[in-house]
Write a protein that holds these residues in place. Structure first.
Motif, short mmCIF file in Angstrom:
data_model
loop_
_atom_site.label_atom_id
_atom_site.label_comp_id
_atom_site.label_asym_id
_atom_site.label_seq_id
_atom_site.Cartn_x
_atom_site.Cartn_y
_atom_site.Cartn_z
N TYR A 181 0.67 -1.26 -0.06
CA TYR A 181 0.09 0.17 -0.18
C TYR A 181 0.98 1.31 -0.07
N LEU A 182 1.86 1.42 0.86
CA LEU A 182 2.61 2.45 1.06
C LEU A 182 3.39 2.88 -0.17
N ASN A 183 4.08 1.85 -0.85
CA ASN A 183 4.82 2.07 -2.14
C ASN A 183 4.03 2.33 -3.23
N VAL A 184 2.83 1.60 -3.73
CA VAL A 184 2.04 2.08 -4.66
C VAL A 184 1.40 3.21 -4.55
N ALA A 218 3.67 4.39 -11.55
CA ALA A 218 3.87 3.75 -10.20
C ALA A 218 4.36 2.41 -10.23
N LEU A 219 4.60 1.79 -11.14
CA LEU A 219 5.21 0.50 -11.35
C LEU A 219 6.62 0.13 -10.61
N PRO A 220 7.67 1.02 -10.68
CA PRO A 220 8.66 1.08 -9.96
C PRO A 220 8.41 0.79 -8.39
N GLY A 221 7.53 1.81 -7.88
CA GLY A 221 7.16 1.60 -6.43
C GLY A 221 6.71 0.34 -6.02
N ALA A 222 5.64 -0.07 -6.88
CA ALA A 222 4.99 -1.51 -6.70
C ALA A 222 6.15 -2.55 -6.70
N MET A 223 7.03 -2.51 -7.48
CA MET A 223 8.04 -3.65 -7.53
C MET A 223 8.80 -3.66 -6.32
N THR A 224 9.29 -2.24 -5.88
CA THR A 224 9.80 -2.04 -4.58
C THR A 224 8.93 -2.92 -3.32
N GLY A 225 7.86 -2.34 -3.13
CA GLY A 225 6.73 -2.71 -2.38
C GLY A 225 6.56 -4.19 -2.31
N ARG A 227 9.13 -6.58 -3.03
CA ARG A 227 10.20 -7.04 -2.48
C ARG A 227 10.19 -6.80 -1.20
N TYR A 228 9.59 -5.55 -0.50
CA TYR A 228 9.42 -5.81 1.08
C TYR A 228 8.26 -6.44 1.56
N SER A 229 7.32 -6.74 0.70
CA SER A 229 6.30 -7.41 1.23
C SER A 229 6.83 -9.19 1.27
N LEU A 230 7.49 -9.41 0.38
CA LEU A 230 7.98 -10.83 0.39
C LEU A 230 8.90 -11.09 1.77
N GLY A 231 9.88 -10.20 1.91
CA GLY A 231 10.56 -10.14 3.18
C GLY A 231 9.55 -10.31 4.62
N PHE A 281 15.08 -12.97 -5.86
CA PHE A 281 15.62 -13.21 -7.23
C PHE A 281 14.48 -12.96 -8.34
N ILE A 282 13.18 -13.71 -8.04
CA ILE A 282 12.31 -13.77 -8.91
C ILE A 282 11.74 -12.30 -9.05
N VAL A 283 11.68 -11.51 -8.10
CA VAL A 283 11.07 -10.27 -8.04
C VAL A 283 11.99 -9.49 -8.96
N ARG A 284 13.33 -9.54 -8.49
CA ARG A 284 14.01 -8.52 -9.25
C ARG A 284 14.49 -8.89 -10.90
N THR A 285 14.19 -10.46 -11.22
CA THR A 285 14.06 -10.35 -12.49
C THR A 285 12.64 -9.95 -13.31
N LEU A 286 11.68 -10.20 -12.57
CA LEU A 286 10.52 -9.60 -13.03
C LEU A 286 10.76 -8.04 -13.35
N GLU A 287 11.37 -7.54 -12.14
CA GLU A 287 11.57 -6.12 -12.28
C GLU A 287 12.43 -5.72 -13.58
N ARG A 288 13.28 -6.35 -13.69
CA ARG A 288 14.04 -6.02 -14.82
C ARG A 288 13.31 -6.31 -16.29
N LEU A 289 12.40 -7.16 -16.26
CA LEU A 289 11.57 -7.45 -17.48
C LEU A 289 10.70 -6.22 -17.78
N LEU A 290 9.94 -5.76 -16.64
CA LEU A 290 8.96 -5.05 -16.45
C LEU A 290 9.37 -3.55 -16.64
N LEU A 291 10.59 -3.13 -16.40
CA LEU A 291 11.12 -1.85 -16.29
C LEU A 291 12.19 -1.49 -17.45
#
Length: 300
Positions: A181-184, A218-225, A227-231, A281-291
């Motif tokens: 919520y915060l990052n999006v 807003a997509l970069p913020g969503a991907m950061t959120g 990654r935080y959410s997974l942790g 690693f999966i989220v970072r790979t998805l981030e590189r593909l989408l951004l």
């Protein structure tokens, strides 16, 4: 008849005439040109070390330190078993099927909680970020709830939902939803206003602005959120599986605690760490593909 006063056989001496310095300094065609030395960037002059080796050097150093402390007796077996013992135990748990079964249950809980938390957090962020009335109705409540430690809600969830899977999924969902919520929300409100004006001047409708301008911004913020959410999802899982669980990695840890098996506890912690690393690693790979459209600084 004119008479010349110069001697008849006199020769003109020009040795005393000063030479032009500019002519002397002019380059000659047969003179060699200056030697050009190619400039080599500082980054290319460094010793090239494969990145995978650099990234694994830290864990390998920790593993070596762990082994040294165990070999010298600084760490006894009842405090922390040596790496060799941990590796053999992990192999035995994989062979008898207890570890894969526990991992499957824990992964299922994280996946369901992450799905629900992503839907809830993203939906609330869209409502609060796109509409002012949504911000007035949603943001204050979410800001208050996110300051409450979600671990402290476990007793309430047990009273409300019982001791089955529902409270475990609920605690993971709650922990996941707030970072998203915060990052999006911040990503939506961080979109440049000039881009909105440019879209309006091009005739984009409200939905067109949201689709082509706001959501990509807003997509970069969503991907950061994410990654935080997974942790936080793995952290919430650890607490959730400590309460009345009959399967999962947390259940194995509780049994190991009752029998003072520190080696089993360490194996479970390593599994948690590896699962979290793979998810990141999966989220970072998805981030590189989408951004791919957004070039960023990647370090030197």
């Amino acid at each position: 008849m004119s008479t010349s006063h110069a001697p008849p056989h006199a020769s003109t001496d020009i040795s005393g005439i000063s030479k032009n310095p500019a002519l002397d300094d002019a380059p000659r065609e047969d003179a060699p040109g200056p030697e050009l030395v190619p400039l080599v960037p500082a980054s290319s002059r460094r010793t090239h070390v494969p990145r995978w080796l650099r990234r694994t050097s830290g864990p390998l150093l920790l593993l070596a330190l762990w082994q040294v402390l165990s070999s010298t007796g600084a760490l006894t077996d009842d405090v922390l078993a040596p790496p060799g013992t941990i590796a053999r135990l992990a192999g035995d748990m994989i062979a008898d099927g207890s570890l894969p079964s526990a991992m499957g249950v824990s992964l299922q809980r994280v996946a369901v909680g992450l799905l629900f938390g992503t839907v809830v957090g993203t939906a609330l962020a869209l409502v609060a970020g796109l509409f002012r009335i949504g911000e007035d109705l949603v943001d204050a409540s979410v800001q208050m709830l996110r300051t409450v430690p979600f671990v402290g809600l476990i007793p309430l969830f047990i009273i409300w939902f019982g001791i089955g899977e529902t409270p475990k999924i609920a605690i993971i969902t709650l922990g996941v939803s707030f970072p998203l919520y915060l990052n999006v929300y911040a990503g939506i409100r961080g979109v440049d206003a000039q881009l909105i004006e440019a879209g309006e001047s091009l005739g984009l409708s409200r939905w067109g602005l949201v689709r082509h301008v706001v959501l990509p911004g807003a997509l970069p913020g969503a991907m950061t959120g994410l990654r935080y959410s997974l942790g936080i999802a793995w952290l919430a899982l650890v607490f959730a599986e400590q309460v009345n669980a009959d399967a999962g990695i947390g259940f194995v840890m509780v049994q190991a605690r009752d029998f003072l098996r520190t080696d089993v506890i360490v194996v479970c912690l390593i599994v948690y760490a590896f699962l979290g690393l793979i998810a990141d690693f999966i989220v970072r790979t998805l981030e590189r593909l989408l951004l791919q459209w957004r070039p960023t600084f990647t370090g030197r």
